[in-house]
Design an enzyme around this catalytic site. Structure first.
Site, PDB file in Angstrom:
ATOM      1  CG  HIS A  11      -6.203  21.442  -7.715  1.00 16.65           C
ATOM      2  ND1 HIS A  11      -5.900  22.240  -6.996  1.00 16.65           N
ATOM      3  CD2 HIS A  11      -4.971  21.754  -8.654  1.00 16.65           C
ATOM      4  CE1 HIS A  11      -4.966  23.180  -7.253  1.00 16.65           C
ATOM      5  NE2 HIS A  11      -4.565  22.718  -8.386  1.00 16.65           N
ATOM      6  NE  ARG A  12       0.137  21.447  -6.403  1.00 13.21           N
ATOM      7  CZ  ARG A  12       1.254  21.483  -6.897  1.00 13.21           C
ATOM      8  NH1 ARG A  12       1.409  22.064  -8.175  1.00 13.21           N
ATOM      9  NH2 ARG A  12       2.598  21.631  -6.209  1.00 13.21           N
ATOM     10  N   GLY A  16      -8.360  14.621  -5.429  1.00 13.60           N
ATOM     11  CA  GLY A  16      -8.620  15.888  -6.007  1.00 13.60           C
ATOM     12  C   GLY A  16      -8.005  15.884  -7.492  1.00 13.60           C
ATOM     13  CE  LYS A 140     -11.488  13.288   5.988  1.00  9.34           C
ATOM     14  NZ  LYS A 140     -11.650  14.138   4.994  1.00  9.34           N
ATOM     15  N   PRO A 163     -14.996   6.625   1.116  1.00  7.15           N
ATOM     16  CG  PRO A 163     -13.392   7.902   0.350  1.00  7.15           C
ATOM     17  CD  PRO A 163     -14.753   8.023   1.036  1.00  7.15           C
ATOM     18  CG  HIS A 179      -2.541   5.620   2.902  1.00  6.04           C
ATOM     19  ND1 HIS A 179      -2.838   6.804   2.623  1.00  6.04           N
ATOM     20  CD2 HIS A 179      -3.479   5.455   4.052  1.00  6.04           C
ATOM     21  CE1 HIS A 179      -3.666   7.487   3.078  1.00  6.04           C
ATOM     22  NE2 HIS A 179      -3.983   6.798   3.974  1.00  6.04           N
ATOM     23  NE  ARG A 209      -6.127  -1.593   6.580  1.00  4.91           N
ATOM     24  CZ  ARG A 209      -6.099  -2.079   7.761  1.00  4.91           C
ATOM     25  NH1 ARG A 209      -6.592  -3.286   7.916  1.00  4.91           N
ATOM     26  NH2 ARG A 209      -5.559  -1.905   8.601  1.00  4.91           N
ATOM     27  CG  ASP A 272      -1.096  -6.540  12.343  1.00  2.65           C
ATOM     28  OD1 ASP A 272      -0.340  -6.359  11.596  1.00  2.65           O
ATOM     29  OD2 ASP A 272      -1.393  -7.549  13.095  1.00  2.65           O
TER      30      ASP A 272
HETATM   31  O1  GFB Z   1      -2.789   2.357   4.482  1.00  5.45           O
HETATM   32  P1  GFB Z   1      -2.649   1.969   5.848  1.00  5.45           P
HETATM   33  O2  GFB Z   1      -1.275   2.685   6.395  1.00  5.45           O
HETATM   34  O3  GFB Z   1      -3.557   2.412   7.068  1.00  5.45           O
HETATM   35  O4  GFB Z   1      -2.363   0.517   6.075  1.00  5.45           O
HETATM   36  P2  GFB Z   1      -5.025   1.812   7.527  1.00  5.45           P
HETATM   37  C1  GFB Z   1      -1.752  -0.265   7.235  1.00  5.45           C
HETATM   38  C2  GFB Z   1      -1.695  -1.515   7.301  1.00  5.45           C
HETATM   39  O5  GFB Z   1      -0.839  -2.007   6.150  1.00  5.45           O
HETATM   40  C3  GFB Z   1      -1.484  -2.224   8.591  1.00  5.45           C
HETATM   41  C4  GFB Z   1       0.146  -2.628   6.818  1.00  5.45           C
HETATM   42  O6  GFB Z   1      -1.973  -3.566   8.677  1.00  5.45           O
HETATM   43  C5  GFB Z   1       0.198  -2.221   8.306  1.00  5.45           C
HETATM   44  O7  GFB Z   1       0.813  -3.059   9.327  1.00  5.45           O
HETATM   45  N1  GFB Z   1       1.444  -2.442   6.305  1.00  5.45           N
HETATM   46  C6  GFB Z   1       2.410  -3.326   5.562  1.00  5.45           C
HETATM   47  C7  GFB Z   1       1.903  -1.164   6.013  1.00  5.45           C
HETATM   48  N2  GFB Z   1       3.558  -2.695   5.055  1.00  5.45           N
HETATM   49  C8  GFB Z   1       3.025  -1.256   5.283  1.00  5.45           C
HETATM   50  C9  GFB Z   1       4.001  -0.058   4.909  1.00  5.45           C
HETATM   51  O8  GFB Z   1       4.976   0.041   4.552  1.00  5.45           O
HETATM   52  N3  GFB Z   1       3.192   1.258   5.318  1.00  5.45           N
HETATM   53  C10 GFB Z   1       2.262   1.250   5.764  1.00  5.45           C
HETATM   54  N4  GFB Z   1       1.377   2.373   5.917  1.00  5.45           N
HETATM   55  N5  GFB Z   1       1.508   0.013   6.049  1.00  5.45           N
HETATM   56  C11 GFB Z   1      -5.634   4.326   7.367  1.00  5.45           C
HETATM   57  C12 GFB Z   1      -5.835   5.228   8.242  1.00  5.45           C
HETATM   58  O9  GFB Z   1      -5.696   3.306   8.124  1.00  5.45           O
HETATM   59  O10 GFB Z   1      -7.160   4.124   6.520  1.00  5.45           O
HETATM   60  C13 GFB Z   1      -6.288   6.532   7.311  1.00  5.45           C
HETATM   61  O11 GFB Z   1      -4.490   5.537   8.601  1.00  5.45           O
HETATM   62  C14 GFB Z   1      -7.257   6.441   6.423  1.00  5.45           C
HETATM   63  O12 GFB Z   1      -6.664   7.300   8.521  1.00  5.45           O
HETATM   64  C15 GFB Z   1      -7.096   5.045   5.611  1.00  5.45           C
HETATM   65  O13 GFB Z   1      -8.723   6.217   7.029  1.00  5.45           O
HETATM   66  C16 GFB Z   1      -8.245   4.719   4.895  1.00  5.45           C
HETATM   67  O14 GFB Z   1      -5.659   1.137   6.639  1.00  5.45           O
HETATM   68  O15 GFB Z   1      -4.669   0.883   8.873  1.00  5.45           O
END
Ligand code: GFB
Length: 320
Positions: A11-12, A16, A140, A163, A179, A209, A272
């Site tokens: 929940h934190r 949640g 998962k 989700p 993220h 995304r 990426d």
């Molecule tokens: O949200 P994210 O880290 O995870 O997004 P995924 C990654 C995408 O955003 C890649 C770009 O294409 C990265 O190159 N990006 C750009 C960045 N700048 C940044 C930044 O500063 N930080 C981050 N984190 N990304 C996740 C999974 O995958 O999806 C988890 O790691 C989970 O397990 C989630 O399932 C839903 O979308 O790639």
């Protein structure tokens, strides 16, 4: 449902806390929560004692070890270990203590890296996973299959909701662990405050995304508690907006919300990840639920939350 006791595990965390807010808005009177010092969900004896004491009628399992692309890639052992432990303990306890309904939450990364777009639920286990988050995804997938197996063998009512990428109040803003959306909110904010001319964005900017506000997922969880049963859906059901943008477009939307107008530069030394993972949300829509919060409307509330609570102190990634 409104009279049942509901245990919201985690929940934190981002999800949640949104579920608790939603239940409170609806006037739900019996929400059960626990802090980590009282309940370590990775410990079977802790979970057993907690269920024995509280006997929840329904459970939302929003506790998980989560993180962005780099955290997943750098610490796969923790992601598979903690998530398997949490879900094994909670799913089994739900069965043994007669929980009427469990909502288990997965992620769109359970689907193959090159799944058809938008991704239907039927794409599960039809191809290889994205390597950066394979450990998390395998955990998962195990959770989905465990819920399905319990439903089949024990006649339980365990639902698996998948989700898409989430954001919102209570997010993790740690620069390496978060993220993409919280990472960009923080970086754009810091670039504005320090007068930088450039905003660094990881990767090539071309992956796409789908981003959903945590309040939308919370609304889907409540919808599932009130209206869905395992027999009405397959092994899992997607929860998303059905709309995706490139990382460049997401960065531009964040910059606008934050009021930063520098130049974007791409750091291609960072991964990426999956090129695209927009969910096919037609199954849940046909059952009566759709997402409501568009990204340009949702980001300002996330930014306000960042300013109010997280600008100085990043949150932990473990949301139990
Ligand atoms: O949200 P994210 O880290 O995870 O997004 P995924 C990654 C995408 O955003 C890649 C770009 O294409 C990265 O190159 N990006 C750009 C960045 N700048 C940044 C930044 O500063 N930080 C981050 N984190 N990304 C996740 C999974 O995958 O999806 C988890 O790691 C989970 O397990 C989630 O399932 C839903 O979308 O790639």
């Amino acid at each position: 449902m409104m009279d049942d006791s509901i245990f919201v595990a985690g929940h934190r965390g981002l999800v949640g806390s949104a579920v608790v807010r939603q239940l409170q808005r609806l006037g739900h009177g019996h929400i059960i929560t626990a802090l980590r010092p009282q309940l370590d969900l990775t410990e079977p004896s802790d979970v057993e004692a907690f269920f024995e004491t509280h006997k929840p009628a329904q459970v939302v399992l929003a506790a998980a070890k989560v993180g962005g692309i780099l955290a997943n890639a750098e610490r796969p052992a923790e992601f598979i270990r903690d998530n398997l432990a949490i879900q094994n303990n909670v799913i089994d306890a739900c069965h043994r203590h007669g929980v009427r309904k469990l909502v288990f939450l997965g992620s769109s990364c359970i689907y193959p890296k090159f799944a058809p777009q938008p991704i239907p639920e039927s794409a599960l286990l039809t191809g290889a996973l994205e390597p950066t988050n394979e450990a998390y995804a395998i955990a998962k997938i195990a959770g989905i299959k465990m819920c399905a197996a319990y439903n089949r063998q024990h006649g339980t009512n365990f639902l698996s909701l998948m989700p898409t990428n989430l954001y919102g109040p209570g997010d993790n803003y740690d620069p390496r662990g978060s993220h993409v959306l919280p990472a960009l909110i923080r970086r754009a904010h810091e670039a504005r405050m320090t007068g930088q001319s450039e905003l660094v964005v990881w990767g090539s900017g071309t992956p796409r995304r789908e981003l959903m506000h945590a309040d939308d997922l919370a609304s889907a969880c409540v919808f599932a508690l009130q209206r869905l049963n395992a027999r009405d859906i397959g092994e899992c059901i997607n929860v998303g907006t059905g709309i995706d943008l490139t990382i460049r477009e997401i960065a531009e939307t964040v910059m606008h919300a934050v009021g930063y107008s520098g130049r974007i530069v791409f750091d291609t030394s960072k991964p990426d990840g999956t090129p695209r993972k927009v969910l096919d949300v037609s199954a849940l829509r046909a059952l009566g639920w759709t997402a409501r919060i568009a990204l340009p409307a949702g980001i300002p509330s996330a930014y306000e939350d960042f300013l109010a609570r997280h600008a100085a102190a990043p949150t932990a990634t473990h949301n139990t």
